[in-house]
Scaffold this active site. Structure first.
Site, PDB file in Angstrom:
ATOM      1  N   GLY A 167      -0.081  22.573 -35.668  1.00  0.00           N
ATOM      2  CA  GLY A 167       0.811  23.025 -34.607  1.00  0.00           C
ATOM      3  C   GLY A 167       2.110  23.535 -35.191  1.00  0.00           C
ATOM      4  N   SER A 168       3.136  23.511 -34.371  1.00  0.00           N
ATOM      5  CA  SER A 168       4.397  24.129 -34.797  1.00  0.00           C
ATOM      6  C   SER A 168       5.137  23.239 -35.798  1.00  0.00           C
ATOM      7  CB  SER A 168       5.289  24.362 -33.580  1.00  0.00           C
ATOM      8  OG  SER A 168       5.645  23.120 -33.030  1.00  0.00           O
ATOM      9  N   SER A 169       6.010  23.867 -36.533  1.00  0.00           N
ATOM     10  CA  SER A 169       6.824  23.155 -37.501  1.00  0.00           C
ATOM     11  C   SER A 169       7.745  22.155 -36.785  1.00  0.00           C
ATOM     12  CB  SER A 169       7.653  24.189 -38.267  1.00  0.00           C
ATOM     13  OG  SER A 169       7.870  23.773 -39.557  1.00  0.00           O
ATOM     14  N   ARG A 170       8.205  22.557 -35.627  1.00  0.00           N
ATOM     15  CA  ARG A 170       9.120  21.681 -34.867  1.00  0.00           C
ATOM     16  C   ARG A 170       8.439  20.343 -34.560  1.00  0.00           C
ATOM     17  NH1 ARG A 170      10.181  20.060 -30.050  1.00  0.00           N
ATOM     18  NH2 ARG A 170       8.248  20.962 -29.311  1.00  0.00           N
ATOM     19  N   THR A 171       7.229  20.416 -33.983  1.00  0.00           N
ATOM     20  CA  THR A 171       6.526  19.171 -33.640  1.00  0.00           C
ATOM     21  C   THR A 171       6.115  18.431 -34.909  1.00  0.00           C
ATOM     22  OG1 THR A 171       5.661  20.322 -31.703  1.00  0.00           O
ATOM     23  CG2 THR A 171       4.652  18.226 -32.234  1.00  0.00           C
ATOM     24  N   GLY A 172       5.637  19.174 -35.903  1.00  0.00           N
ATOM     25  CA  GLY A 172       5.219  18.544 -37.153  1.00  0.00           C
ATOM     26  C   GLY A 172       6.363  17.751 -37.791  1.00  0.00           C
ATOM     27  N   GLU A 206      -0.401  20.684 -40.633  1.00  0.00           N
ATOM     28  CA  GLU A 206      -0.636  22.124 -40.827  1.00  0.00           C
ATOM     29  C   GLU A 206       0.291  22.825 -39.849  1.00  0.00           C
ATOM     30  OE1 GLU A 206      -2.676  22.527 -43.242  1.00  0.00           O
ATOM     31  OE2 GLU A 206      -3.499  20.506 -43.167  1.00  0.00           O
ATOM     32  N   CYS A 238      -1.163  31.437 -37.383  1.00  0.00           N
ATOM     33  CA  CYS A 238      -0.130  30.920 -38.287  1.00  0.00           C
ATOM     34  C   CYS A 238      -0.044  31.781 -39.536  1.00  0.00           C
ATOM     35  CB  CYS A 238      -0.407  29.470 -38.647  1.00  0.00           C
ATOM     36  SG  CYS A 238      -2.029  29.218 -39.339  1.00  0.00           S
TER      37      CYS A 238
HETATM   38  N1  LIG Z   1      -0.951  25.911 -40.507  1.00  0.00           N
HETATM   39  C1  LIG Z   1      -1.940  25.940 -39.654  1.00  0.00           C
HETATM   40  O1  LIG Z   1      -3.079  25.613 -39.982  1.00  0.00           O
HETATM   41  C2  LIG Z   1      -1.721  26.392 -38.255  1.00  0.00           C
HETATM   42  C3  LIG Z   1      -0.483  26.294 -37.627  1.00  0.00           C
HETATM   43  N2  LIG Z   1      -0.356  26.682 -36.313  1.00  0.00           N
HETATM   44  C4  LIG Z   1       0.957  26.658 -35.703  1.00  0.00           C
HETATM   45  O2  LIG Z   1       0.874  26.086 -34.391  1.00  0.00           O
HETATM   46  C5  LIG Z   1       1.858  26.647 -33.544  1.00  0.00           C
HETATM   47  C6  LIG Z   1       1.243  27.047 -32.239  1.00  0.00           C
HETATM   48  O3  LIG Z   1       0.640  25.963 -31.641  1.00  0.00           O
HETATM   49  P1  LIG Z   1       1.333  25.064 -30.500  1.00  0.00           P
HETATM   50  O4  LIG Z   1       0.222  24.543 -29.679  1.00  0.00           O
HETATM   51  O5  LIG Z   1       2.428  25.830 -29.858  1.00  0.00           O
HETATM   52  O6  LIG Z   1       2.023  23.894 -31.345  1.00  0.00           O
HETATM   53  P2  LIG Z   1       2.828  22.635 -30.768  1.00  0.00           P
HETATM   54  O7  LIG Z   1       3.516  22.044 -31.935  1.00  0.00           O
HETATM   55  O8  LIG Z   1       3.623  22.973 -29.580  1.00  0.00           O
HETATM   56  O9  LIG Z   1       1.685  21.652 -30.257  1.00  0.00           O
HETATM   57  C7  LIG Z   1       0.697  21.130 -31.112  1.00  0.00           C
HETATM   58  C8  LIG Z   1       0.221  19.800 -30.556  1.00  0.00           C
HETATM   59  O10 LIG Z   1       1.244  18.815 -30.606  1.00  0.00           O
HETATM   60  C9  LIG Z   1       1.464  18.239 -29.324  1.00  0.00           C
HETATM   61  N3  LIG Z   1       2.878  17.887 -29.173  1.00  0.00           N
HETATM   62  C10 LIG Z   1       3.909  18.702 -28.802  1.00  0.00           C
HETATM   63  N4  LIG Z   1       5.074  18.007 -28.853  1.00  0.00           N
HETATM   64  C11 LIG Z   1       4.777  16.758 -29.263  1.00  0.00           C
HETATM   65  C12 LIG Z   1       5.542  15.582 -29.530  1.00  0.00           C
HETATM   66  N5  LIG Z   1       6.878  15.553 -29.373  1.00  0.00           N
HETATM   67  N6  LIG Z   1       4.911  14.466 -29.979  1.00  0.00           N
HETATM   68  C13 LIG Z   1       3.583  14.484 -30.160  1.00  0.00           C
HETATM   69  N7  LIG Z   1       2.795  15.560 -29.892  1.00  0.00           N
HETATM   70  C14 LIG Z   1       3.387  16.672 -29.459  1.00  0.00           C
HETATM   71  C15 LIG Z   1       1.004  19.314 -28.372  1.00  0.00           C
HETATM   72  O11 LIG Z   1       0.694  18.769 -27.110  1.00  0.00           O
HETATM   73  C16 LIG Z   1      -0.192  19.883 -29.102  1.00  0.00           C
HETATM   74  O12 LIG Z   1      -1.352  19.084 -28.943  1.00  0.00           O
HETATM   75  C17 LIG Z   1       2.459  27.782 -34.339  1.00  0.00           C
HETATM   76  O13 LIG Z   1       3.668  27.361 -34.890  1.00  0.00           O
HETATM   77  C18 LIG Z   1       1.456  28.036 -35.450  1.00  0.00           C
HETATM   78  O14 LIG Z   1       1.991  28.606 -36.598  1.00  0.00           O
HETATM   79  C19 LIG Z   1      -1.410  27.151 -35.597  1.00  0.00           C
HETATM   80  C20 LIG Z   1      -2.636  27.255 -36.187  1.00  0.00           C
HETATM   81  C21 LIG Z   1      -2.868  26.946 -37.567  1.00  0.00           C
HETATM   82  O1  LIG Z   2      -9.501  26.032 -41.162  1.00  0.00           O
HETATM   83  C1  LIG Z   2     -10.330  26.813 -41.652  1.00  0.00           C
HETATM   84  O2  LIG Z   2     -11.549  26.598 -41.639  1.00  0.00           O
HETATM   85  C2  LIG Z   2      -9.862  28.060 -42.316  1.00  0.00           C
HETATM   86  C3  LIG Z   2      -8.502  28.459 -41.908  1.00  0.00           C
HETATM   87  C4  LIG Z   2      -8.507  29.446 -40.760  1.00  0.00           C
HETATM   88  O3  LIG Z   2      -9.451  29.568 -40.051  1.00  0.00           O
HETATM   89  N1  LIG Z   2      -7.427  30.161 -40.622  1.00  0.00           N
HETATM   90  C5  LIG Z   2      -7.300  31.181 -39.629  1.00  0.00           C
HETATM   91  C6  LIG Z   2      -6.521  30.691 -38.467  1.00  0.00           C
HETATM   92  C7  LIG Z   2      -5.175  30.185 -38.784  1.00  0.00           C
HETATM   93  C8  LIG Z   2      -4.288  30.171 -37.563  1.00  0.00           C
HETATM   94  O4  LIG Z   2      -4.424  29.416 -36.653  1.00  0.00           O
HETATM   95  O5  LIG Z   2      -3.422  30.928 -37.421  1.00  0.00           O
HETATM   96  C9  LIG Z   2      -6.713  32.417 -40.264  1.00  0.00           C
HETATM   97  O6  LIG Z   2      -6.355  32.371 -41.430  1.00  0.00           O
HETATM   98  O7  LIG Z   2      -6.679  33.435 -39.600  1.00  0.00           O
END
Ligand SMILES: NC(=O)C1=CN([C@@H]2O[C@H](COP(=O)(O)OP(=O)(O)OC[C@H]3O[C@@H](n4cnc5c(N)ncnc54)[C@H](O)[C@@H]3O)[C@@H](O)[C@H]2O)C=CC1
Ligand SMILES: O=C(O)CCC(=O)N[C@@H](CCC(=O)O)C(=O)O
Length: 487
Positions: A221-226, A244, A278
């Site tokens: 998810g997002s960096s903020r939540t992470g 992630e 992401c």
């Molecule tokens: N590095 C990676 O593999 C990936 C990273 N992302 C990132 O995810 C983001 C988009 O996804 P979003 O759903 O908007 O992320 P998000 O951080 O808003 O939510 C992710 C999860 O955390 C939960 N959550 C939110 N606030 C919380 C809290 N305070 N405590 C506990 N749980 C909480 C949400 O309900 C959701 O299940 C983007 O920043 C994107 O870059 C997306 C896909 C892949």
């Molecule tokens: O997790 C995997 O099996 C491989 C990583 C992956 O699928 N990445 C995608 C999605 C990443 C995202 O959510 O933005 C990609 O690189 O496009």
């Protein structure tokens, strides 16, 4: 309405009201109530109760369940792809590739488990040195909305394979896809309590992440939540946390021979999934001068013709909507803020209909912006920065706290080697789009993008811990006793 799967039963939620909406028509696709802290408690108790039996299951037994899950997904592929398209707005062709990735994850995870967390043994003195792996116990999986099937699946499959019990909290924006996924796990014959589905937003997430009964949390998810989760887990070295998170990914363009190939690769990097990956390129670094001007003119022309539309529109669009009207409004505001601060619109991002979350691609030249925000704009908004030397382009690429993906388009191997040496990211590509990482490779970033627990092929590493042992069938005295000990 039964929205949660806890201890082998579907049950209604007792928490906040939830709705998932089609981001284009605003039709209600799913509604229910989130899980309360008491429901989270019940799911954790069921998982704790199920853990020892599931962990003691033979590996072949667990693999059989995983393979039935993959078969179920395959047989319901159209239905799952449609749900992904409806809830996220991504075009059906793309949603179908997400389901394929979910199916493929099973075989890849089995291969990775065997390779990275299998068993090894060999003689060591008069004993056998043995390496085996054990599951952590009960782990929570938090998913994002952009890949509501594939990304949580990338944690759930290897976690279950390793013998963990899983508490799955999907994004509150994509509950329907999560429900279908869990139906397939049930059909696959997963024993009661091994997997629970807890729908909900922040409230449910906070209750689950802070629950003393979990042994770890796998988050995408997002960096903020992470970051919030990382702070919450501080001082708890006994719990495993895999993060992630997002990126502010740079793509440097060198003066290449094939301009159209460069433009196509930029489009695939910046605008696929309406910029909601992401790995999407957020910052495009282009050389100053005539060649750079011509590349940008061609990019603007091609991006301006990208077909944007509803997920099921025919002929198919390249880009669907962003996730919600709120996300669309935030992106439009981000564009306005950049424009107010010396950015120039090469191609303005627009929202053709106020009541639909469809955005057209936007390209802003932000070279003149003094303090560029190091933020991830999670949508089809690409920022262009002009550079005067390759060294300054690399420095600019690294001018971010994030470190997920970085790329170079160049005809020169020497330049790629220079870029590779100096770039700071978990994915570094050359003449290939930044998006579409392979599940057969590790996937994760450094800096604000992750906590060094790469996912995809390396997910096996955080799903189990190594146990090293020295073993001998017979307890015998050594030939020579340690000085000072007599028997
Ligand atoms: N590095 C990676 O593999 C990936 C990273 N992302 C990132 O995810 C983001 C988009 O996804 P979003 O759903 O908007 O992320 P998000 O951080 O808003 O939510 C992710 C999860 O955390 C939960 N959550 C939110 N606030 C919380 C809290 N305070 N405590 C506990 N749980 C909480 C949400 O309900 C959701 O299940 C983007 O920043 C994107 O870059 C997306 C896909 C892949
Ligand atoms: O997790 C995997 O099996 C491989 C990583 C992956 O699928 N990445 C995608 C999605 C990443 C995202 O959510 O933005 C990609 O690189 O496009």
């Amino acid at each position: 309405m039964s929205t949660h799967y806890i201890a082998g039963q579907w049950q209604p939620g007792l928490g906040e009201s939830l709705q998932s909406l089609d981001p284009v028509s605003q039709a209600v696709l799913w509604q229910g109530q989130g899980a309360t802290a008491a429901q989270v408690d019940a799911a954790v108790a069921a998982a704790r109760g199920a853990f020892s039996l599931w962990a003691a299951h033979s590996l072949d037994g667990r693999i059989a369940v995983l393979e039935r899950f993959a078969a179920c997904l395959k047989s319901r592929a159209d239905e799952v792809a449609r749900a992904i398209g409806e809830e996220t707005g991504k075009p059906l062709w793309e949603a179908a590739t997400e389901v394929t990735s979910m199916v493929n994850k099973v075989a890849i995870s089995i291969q990775s488990y065997r390779e990275r967390t299998g068993e090894k043994s060999g003689p060591l003195g008069d004993a056998t040195a043995v390496l085996r792996h054990k599951p952590h116990g009960v782990v929570a999986v938090f998913g994002p909305y952009n890949f509501p099937g594939h990304l949580p699946n990338g944690h759930i499959v290897p976690a279950l394979l390793a013998g963990n019990c899983v508490l799955f909290k999907p994004s509150e924006l994509t509950p329907k896809v999560a429900e279908l996924t869990v139906q397939c796990w049930i059909e696959a014959g997963l024993p009661e309590g091994v997997l629970s589905l807890l729908q909900g937003g922040r409230e449910t997430g906070v209750a689950l992440a802070g629950h003393p009964g979990i042994d770890g949390l796998f988050f995408t998810g997002s960096s903020r939540t992470g970051n919030l989760l990382h702070a919450q887990f501080a001082g708890r070295p006994d719990k495993i946390l895999a993060l992630e998170m997002g990126g502010n990914n740079p793509l440097i363009v060198d003066q290449v021979a094939d301009v159209d190939a460069a433009v196509y690769t930029i489009v695939q990097s910046a605008f696929i999934s309406a910029g909601q990956r992401c790995t999407c390129a957020r910052r495009l670094l282009v050389p100053q001068g005539e060649w750079g001007d011509a590349l940008l003119a061609r990019l603007v022309q091609v991006a301006g013709q990208i077909k944007v539309g509803r997920f099921d529109e025919q002929p198919a669009p390249f880009m669907g909507s962003v996730i919600s009207l709120q996300a669309a409004a935030q992106l439009m505001q981000a564009q306005q803020d950049l424009l107010a601060g010396d950015a120039t619109a090469l191609l303005a991002m627009t929202q053709p209909q106020a009541d639909a979350a469809l955005l057209t691609p936007g390209i802003l030249d932000v070279t003149a912006v003094g303090e560029r925000p190091d933020e991830e704009f999670f949508g089809p908004l690409l920022q262009v920065i002009r550079y005067d030397s390759f060294e300054s382009a690399i420095a600019e690429a690294n001018a971010t706290a994030y470190g997920l993906a970085a790329g170079l388009l160049s005809d020169s191997r020497a330049r790629f080697e220079q870029f590779w040496l100096h770039s700071r990211a978990g994915i570094v590509n050359w003449n290939k789009q930044l998006t579409g990482a392979a599940s057969t490779a590790p996937f994760g970033g450094i800096g604000a993008s992750g906590n060094h627990r790469a996912s995809a092929y390396y997910a096996a590493d955080y799903c189990a811990y190594p146990v090293a042992g020295l073993e001998s069938e017979n307890l015998t005295l050594p030939a020579t006793l340690t000085p000072g000990v007599t028997l």
